[in-house]
Design an enzyme around this catalytic site. Sequence first.
Site, PDB file in Angstrom:
ATOM      1  CG  ASP A  28      43.802 109.017   2.100  1.00  0.00           C
ATOM      2  OD1 ASP A  28      44.054 109.748   3.078  1.00  0.00           O
ATOM      3  OD2 ASP A  28      43.132 109.377   1.121  1.00  0.00           O
ATOM      4  CG  HIS A 118      40.695 106.730   4.356  1.00  0.00           C
ATOM      5  ND1 HIS A 118      39.460 107.261   4.083  1.00  0.00           N
ATOM      6  CD2 HIS A 118      41.571 107.754   4.239  1.00  0.00           C
ATOM      7  CE1 HIS A 118      39.574 108.548   3.795  1.00  0.00           C
ATOM      8  NE2 HIS A 118      40.848 108.887   3.895  1.00  0.00           N
TER       9      HIS A 118
HETATM   10 ZN    ZN Z   1      43.651 111.642   2.641  1.00  0.00          ZN
END
Ligand code: ZN
Length: 154
Positions: A28, A118
């Site tokens: 992420d 994100h």
């Molecule tokens: Zn993730």
Amino acid sequence: MSSLNGQGWLSQGIRGTTHRGRMEYAYDLAVSIGSPVYAMRAGKVIAVQDKFPDTGGGRENASRFNYVWIEHSQGYRSIYVHLQQGFREKVSVKAGDQVLAGQLIGYSGNSGWSSGPHLHIEVQRPGHQRVFTSSVPFAIAGVCGDQQVARATR
Ligand SMILES: [Zn+2]
């Protein structure tokens, strides 16, 4: 090639809180909504989804994410998740398109199961066209600074 061309910082690495099972080797990258996202390798777009809002949310939103899914050589795929709602109005991308490494494919957002804006990226094993297969380890070229790469690999 990088997915964000150097933008963003690593907010969750491999085997993180929500990176379990099939998504073990996902990353992420925290980045603001609307940041451009680039294909990590050349390939063919398998599927695109752009219909969910950038509200974030918990597990109840786990299947409500926008994404671009690309197949590369040897059947490996990469997927770019939580993309911004409406990204296809800004960039033309559809199933069947051939893309180059570094080509703009979308904009990062906050759709799906997400606690903040994100980009979730993973590289998947070859497998059935319609199924998200297990993730495999991969290296990101040029996305993170040295400190952040160190955080990712610890
Ligand atoms: Zn993730």
